[in-house]
Design a protein around this motif. Structure first.
Motif, PDB file in Angstrom:
ATOM      1  N   ALA B 236       1.027  -1.337   0.119  1.00 15.87           N
ATOM      2  CA  ALA B 236       0.304  -0.320   0.006  1.00 15.87           C
ATOM      3  C   ALA B 236       0.733   1.045   0.188  1.00 15.87           C
ATOM      4  CB  ALA B 236      -1.224  -0.147   1.489  1.00 15.87           C
ATOM      5  N   LYS B 237       0.760   2.366  -0.773  1.00 16.85           N
ATOM      6  CA  LYS B 237       0.984   3.358  -1.332  1.00 16.85           C
ATOM      7  C   LYS B 237       0.171   4.136  -0.680  1.00 16.85           C
ATOM      8  CE  LYS B 237       4.625   2.129  -4.120  1.00 16.85           C
ATOM      9  NZ  LYS B 237       5.257   1.675  -5.180  1.00 16.85           N
ATOM     10  N   GLU B 238       0.600   5.822  -0.194  1.00 19.73           N
ATOM     11  CA  GLU B 238      -0.009   6.964  -0.357  1.00 19.73           C
ATOM     12  C   GLU B 238       0.236   7.172  -1.329  1.00 19.73           C
ATOM     13  OE1 GLU B 238       1.667  10.037   1.824  1.00 19.73           O
ATOM     14  OE2 GLU B 238       1.730   9.271   3.632  1.00 19.73           O
ATOM     15  N   LYS B 239       0.762   7.642  -2.338  1.00 18.74           N
ATOM     16  CA  LYS B 239       0.654   7.649  -3.858  1.00 18.74           C
ATOM     17  C   LYS B 239       0.660   6.724  -5.094  1.00 18.74           C
ATOM     18  CE  LYS B 239       3.447  10.701  -6.668  1.00 18.74           C
ATOM     19  NZ  LYS B 239       4.813  11.558  -6.853  1.00 18.74           N
ATOM     20  N   GLN B 240       0.167   6.680  -5.850  1.00 20.28           N
ATOM     21  CA  GLN B 240       0.097   5.227  -6.322  1.00 20.28           C
ATOM     22  C   GLN B 240       1.345   5.564  -7.728  1.00 20.28           C
ATOM     23  OE1 GLN B 240      -1.277   2.852  -4.922  1.00 20.28           O
ATOM     24  NE2 GLN B 240      -2.135   4.671  -3.916  1.00 20.28           N
ATOM     25  N   SER B 241       1.740   6.050  -8.356  1.00 18.47           N
ATOM     26  CA  SER B 241       2.894   7.044  -8.944  1.00 18.47           C
ATOM     27  C   SER B 241       4.123   7.283  -8.462  1.00 18.47           C
ATOM     28  CB  SER B 241       2.661   7.730 -10.126  1.00 18.47           C
ATOM     29  OG  SER B 241       1.336   8.196 -10.582  1.00 18.47           O
ATOM     30  N   ASP B 243       6.519   6.062  -5.641  1.00 20.22           N
ATOM     31  CA  ASP B 243       6.084   5.918  -4.130  1.00 20.22           C
ATOM     32  C   ASP B 243       6.740   5.177  -3.123  1.00 20.22           C
ATOM     33  OD1 ASP B 243       6.164   7.445  -1.689  1.00 20.22           O
ATOM     34  OD2 ASP B 243       3.483   7.157  -1.257  1.00 20.22           O
ATOM     35  N   TRP B 244       7.030   5.170  -1.733  1.00 13.19           N
ATOM     36  CA  TRP B 244       7.944   4.401  -1.063  1.00 13.19           C
ATOM     37  C   TRP B 244       6.233   3.776  -0.247  1.00 13.19           C
ATOM     38  CZ3 TRP B 244      13.078   2.819  -1.823  1.00 13.19           C
ATOM     39  CH2 TRP B 244      13.567   3.739  -2.546  1.00 13.19           C
ATOM     40  N   LEU B 246       4.285   1.820   2.239  1.00 11.61           N
ATOM     41  CA  LEU B 246       4.089   2.247   3.794  1.00 11.61           C
ATOM     42  C   LEU B 246       3.984   0.742   4.795  1.00 11.61           C
ATOM     43  CD1 LEU B 246       0.398   4.596   3.708  1.00 11.61           C
ATOM     44  CD2 LEU B 246       2.912   5.630   3.819  1.00 11.61           C
TER      45      LEU B 246
END
Lengths: 775, 336
Positions: B236-241, B243-244, B246
């Motif tokens: 899961a990421k905060e940003k889909q393009s 990102d590192w 979470l």
């Protein structure tokens, strides 16, 4: 003065009004005007140059013998400069000069402030030298946390008077009272009596928070400065306001403004932070010019990304206590109490949404204060104050709607008075399939589905700030058959040169590729800064007047050639000009122009109409917009995806449907990014930004961008002769608000804090305690 | 960034010896993605970069190739890019976790330069470590600044005294797949279990791996797939393009006779090392796959979490990510 009848309005609500046109003003293109080129979706002229890398930005300017500067910045958030030792830096190979910007005893107010500067033959030498400047500081107490800064216990950020920075297009709300500690009230917006409106009404009250957002233009702030002689300075600047750069440099170096020439051929993004020769938190423009003077060579100074993030401006944050009350579907009271920090700067108000959209509400108070903190200054950013105000207020409105048991659109329709916005709400609800979608989100919510969906809607408000007399445009019909339009306006990236060419093509009925547009240079005639969403509505009417005047002179020339009266000359679409049986082609007539050209110069008069609704009682039209948003929320991870945004916007008469849609796309993407991920993270113990980059300062990418559907509502305002109004700012105001309302619909719980990260969403779902806020 | 010399040596031994002689001044360069980031930020200032891509011969071929091994396993060279690994169709689906992990890291352009070895050995992304003005425990300071600072992205498991999360997306996959790594050192090649490559901060808070100075990671060695082996990776990421993550989860198992067997679970971006979850394995080994038992296993996996002030959300988030990976690995339909 003679009255002229024009048709104003929108859709089927068109009426004839009589206007008094200022002298020399072309008759406005109104609802009846049939235009061939204006309004069409024409690709921007420099698109191929930009995507192929051939467009040369300020960053790409390289002059013979040019030197590179770098700025030494304070690593501390509050300190006194004790000493600056430049001796080691001066010894580094290639270094031409090292200068102090802060003197011994000067105060440092934020981490990133200018302290010294170096200039060298190569950029890497300049960076190395900047690191070698030894600065001794006496540390002082500092505060970066908004809520603490507002208390009497906080260290004072400013010890003396506060210098206010004014930027074009940034409509400041002005000081409304005396500062207390770091807190400085702004002028309140007030009508009626809120306490009266609360009585017997259903009341919702909650606290909403927004974050600091940085402009993050892809091209950082920067300038190339060259002295042509002691009295003449030429600069290439990454600016959204060529003429304020010129005036600022003239003032600083005591030059005649006409002796300063400013070029901006292409601009890699502005968004409100690029109005001056320098940046809101760094005097980089004057530093570059000073070093150029000192070394006798052109100097380039571009910010790196870290500098760009900490000292070139930002959208201030906010903590807003919103109280909203209603009976049935009638709003009876609205109160917003807000604090926000623009760091060491001012301008943390929350815009006009709570005060001026739902105008049927009789009792409203919006009271906000700036709170100083030891952080880089905030500055105008695409619709200053509005996205933060819209987010808090529109979400509060939906929370009240739930309490009242009414549909959010019903509540908005019952309290808004702008006819265009009312139409946008109703038409948008149909296009968006609002009722069916809300029913589906309710079903998923009640079934505690793993993946939820939700819909929200929010409003936009802006004014047509088109400026009179600012743009002076010259139009020339040249002997080679082309038409040249000259004006010093910069292209902030919206494609204004293409739009100006369309105006020329329309007036002269000439092919678009025969219209030359010269722009981006202060020698080409004064113009406006690109702020307040006013470029198109300020410049296109002046272009039209210049073109109409030149056309009139050209017809006189043709009449003479044909031996007829000007009134008898008829102008066919293929360029054939005829009178009394004789005819001549446009090209032939041009070849016979005495001298080089037939030329006219004109400007734009003050706005003279405001249909269908004025903006806050001012003599200008109010620009309407409504956005619908749909989200998908993964309740297992808290990840929110923006799926779809329907953006319904008015920008007067649309000049170019393609570039206009692009602006709306940009506004929606910026708003989505603000809603879901962008956030300056400060460490309050060390007083520094922890994410001064574009990696952990997250900006929405292609995979994060929703499907964007743009509906442009053509509105004939009768405000100026082209009918253009603004779109840049209004298009970003409601996006985050609509997304927040959609998340509320999906979860049944509000996320009252931007950005709506998994952390906040999981807290709203009750999976974890709410994380600490800005306080 | 300081000036440096790029050194191309044609043999693995020469490269290794060059760095071991002066490890403070010299370092290896593979993709150079993280290394150049650190150099530009002023975190590292090596005088010499020894190009691993210059290594020729048998070693070079091994480091650049993906190949089936004699024992039925697969060997992935350390210089294979994430893009090559993600797009390598011949790698059996049993190893899907590592392909998915490679394919979801960073961006296409980074994946085309970043290598498998570099991904496993890159330095942490913690913003206190990355900020050139700040001296944290990892850079020789006295304390981990994340403890009292903004720790939203920091460790919830196995933290202390440093609370970084291990940045490698391949990390959880290699641990779940029970991979080994081959290392070239002074005494030739040696092979160790992948989880022994990663060093918790209790050993030395300034490093994340166990390689000695001058040692080179040569390959990741995947063991022969078990009959019916499946694997999955999720994040899961905060940003889909770009990102590192979470949190990430990698799962390997077989499902025989309606029950889960041979299960290995590893979590990424939640701990200073790729985090093997024996707690989840204990719940699931021998159990019939179902949404309920996966939720229970995810709870067990995070029951030992000790979140900091700002990252408690990573506990339910990591549970969610693990549940997805378990559903995918066992092809169990997701609940509505």
């Amino acid at each position: 003065m003679a009255k002229t009848e024009i048709k104003v309005g929108f859709g089927d609500q068109v009426k004839a009004v009589s206007v008094e046109l200022p002298k020399g003003e072309a008759k406005p293109w109104d609802a009846d005007a049939q235009l061939e080129v204006v309004g069409k979706p024409i690709p921007r002229r420099d698109g191929a140059l930009k995507v192929s890398g051939r467009a040369k930005y300020t960053y790409d300017v390289n002059l013979p013998g040019m030197l590179y500067a770098a700025v030494v910045r304070s690593p501390l958030p509050a300190a006194k400069v004790v000493s600056v030792d430049t001796s080691a830096a001066e010894k580094i190979a290639g270094v031409k000069a090292v200068v102090q910007v802060a003197e011994k005893g000067d105060a440092v107010l934020f981490a990133g402030q200018d302290v010294a500067a170096v200039v060298a033959e190569r950029p890497e030498q300049a960076w190395q030298a900047a690191r070698a400047v030894k600065v001794e500081y006496e540390q002082r107490r500092f505060v970066t946390r908004l809520a603490f800064a507002a208390t009497p216990d906080a260290p004072l950020v400013h010890r003396g008077a506060v210098e206010e920075r004014r930027t074009e297009g940034h409509v400041t709300e002005g000081g409304g009272g005396d500062a207390q500690g770091n807190k400085r009230p702004l002028r309140p917006m007030k009508k009626g009596d809120v306490s009266k409106g609360l009585k017997g009404a259903t009341v919702h009250e909650a606290v909403y928070e927004t974050q600091v957002q940085t402009h993050s233009a892809l091209e950082t702030h920067g300038i190339v400065a060259r002295w042509d002689d002691d009295e003449h300075l030429t600069v290439w600047a990454s600016t959204q306001s060529i003429f304020s750069v010129r005036d600022e440099l003239a003032e600083v170096f005591d030059l005649k403004p006409t002796n300063v020439r400013v070029h901006t051929d292409y601009l890699g993004g502005g968004f409100g932070a690029k109005f001056g020769a320098s940046a809101p938190g760094s005097r980089l423009g004057t530093i570059a010019a000073r070093l150029a003077k000192q070394t006798g060579a052109p100097v380039k100074l571009m910010c790196d990304r870290h500098e760009e993030q900490v000292c070139t401006g930002n959208r201030p944050d906010s903590i807003q206590t919103v109280k909203v009350a209603g009976k049935g579907t009638a709003l009876t009271a609205i109160e917003v109490q807000s604090i926000g920090t623009a760091g060491i700067g001012t301008g943390a108000g929350v815009g006009r949404n709570a005060f001026a959209v739902y105008t049927k509400c009789p009792n409203i108070l919006v009271d906000s204060s700036d709170v100083f903190t030891n952080a880089g200054p905030g500055t105008a950013m695409r619709a200053p104050g509005h996205p933060q105000g819209a987010f808090a207020f529109e979400l509060a409105l939906d929370e009240l709607a739930t309490k009242l048991g009414v549909d959010p659109i019903e509540l908005r329709l019952a309290n808004d008075e702008h006819p265009v916005r009312l139409w946008q709400f109703e038409e948008g609800a149909k296009r968006f399939d609002w009722k069916a979608k809300r029913a589906e989100s309710k079903r998923l919510r009640e079934g505690k589905a793993r993946i939820r969906r939700g819909c929200g809607v929010a409003a936009s408000i802006w004014g047509d700030f088109g400026r009179p007399k600012a743009a002076v445009v010259t139009c020339s019909v040249l002997r080679d058959g082309s038409v040249e339009i000259r004006n010093g306006v910069q292209d902030i990236g919206t494609g204004i040169p293409t739009v100006l060419a369309q105006i020329g093509a329309e007036v002269f009925t000439r092919p678009l590729d025969t219209i030359i547009v010269r722009y981006g240079d202060s020698e080409l005639g004064s113009s406006v800064g690109s702020g307040g969403s006013q470029t198109t509505s300020s410049v296109t009417p002046a272009v039209r007047n210049a073109c109409e005047d030149a056309k009139e002179k050209f017809i006189e020339h043709v009449a003479e050639l044909l031996g007829a009266k000007p009134a008898d000359v008829s102008w066919a679409n293929d360029g054939t000009l005829s009178a009394g049986g004789a005819s001549i082609t446009f090209a032939q007539a041009c070849k016979k122009i005495p001298g080089e050209s037939i030329t006219a110069t004109a400007d734009r008069p003050a706005t003279y109409g405001n249909h269908p609704m004025p903006f806050l009682g001012a003599p200008m039209p109010q620009i309407a917009g409504v956005q619908f948003a749909e989200v998908e929320v993964d309740t297992w991870t808290g990840v929110v995806r923006a799926k779809h945004v329907l953006a319904m916007h008015d920008c007067g008469r649309v000049m170019n449907r393609l570039t206009c849609t692009s602006q709306v796309n940009g506004g929606v993407i910026l708003g989505t990014s603000y809603a879901l991920m962008e956030q300056r993270v400060m460490d309050h113990d060390v007083g520094r930004m922890l994410n001064p980059n574009l990696e952990s300062y997250k900006i929405c990418g292609a995979a994060d961008t929703p499907e964007i559907e743009v509906v442009l509502t053509d509105v004939y305002t009768g405000a100026n002769n082209t009918g253009a109004a603004g779109i840049g700012e209004p298009s970003t105001i409601p996006t985050a608000a609509a997304l927040a309302c959609a998340v509320f619909d999906a979860l049944g719980e509000p996320v009252r804090r931007l950005p709506m990260t998994p952390s906040r969403v999981l807290a709203a779902l009750g999976a974890v305690p709410a994380p600490k806020g800005l306080g | 960034m300081n000036p440096f010399t790029l050194v191309r040596l044609p043999t693995l031994d020469a490269a290794r010896e060059r760095v071991s002689a002066e490890p403070q001044r010299r370092t290896f360069r593979a993709g150079g993605i993280d290394l150049l980031d650190r150099m530009k930020e002023g975190l590292d200032a090596p005088d010499e970069l020894i190009e691993l891509h210059a290594i020729a011969g048998e070693h070079g071929a091994r480091m650049r190739g993906i190949a089936a091994t004699e024992d039925g396993g697969w060997r992935i060279g350390a210089l294979v890019t994430l893009g090559q690994l993600a797009g390598y169709d011949d790698l059996p689906p049993a190893y899907g976790a590592i392909k998915d992990a490679a394919g979801n890291a960073a961006t296409p352009s980074i994946r085309n330069g970043a290598t498998v070895g570099g991904n496993l050995l890159q330095r942490p992304r913690c913003w206190y470590f990355r900020h050139s003005d700040l001296l944290c425990l990892k850079k020789g300071g006295y304390e981990c600044l994340a403890v009292s600072g903004d720790n939203r992205f920091n460790a919830i498991l196995g933290g202390g005294p440093s609370f970084i999360v291990h940045p490698s997306s391949l990390g959880s996959a290699v641990v779940a797949l029970d991979a080994k790594v081959t290392i070239a050192g002074e005494s030739g090649l040696r092979t160790i279990p992948a989880d022994q490559l990663f060093a918790p901060p209790t050993v030395d808070p300034t490093r994340e791996h166990t390689l000695a100075p001058g040692e080179v990671l040569v390959s990741v060695d995947l063991p022969p797939a078990l009959p019916g082996q499946r694997s999955a990776y999720h994040f899961a990421k905060e940003k889909q393009s770009q990102d590192w993550p979470l949190a990430e989860a990698s799962v390997r198992c077989t499902v025989e006779g309606g029950v889960i067997q041979d299960l290995r679970v590893a979590l990424g971006h939640v701990a200073p090392i790729p985090w093997r979850s024996k707690e989840a394995e204990d719940v699931l080994e021998g159990a019939a796959p179902s949404a309920e038992v996966f939720a229970k296993a995810a709870q067990a996996a995070l029951s030992v979490a000790e979140p900091l002030e700002g990252n408690a959300y990573k506990v339910p988030l990591a549970q969610g990510v693990l549940r997805y990976a378990l559903h995918f690995a066992t092809s169990t339909p997701l609940p509505a």
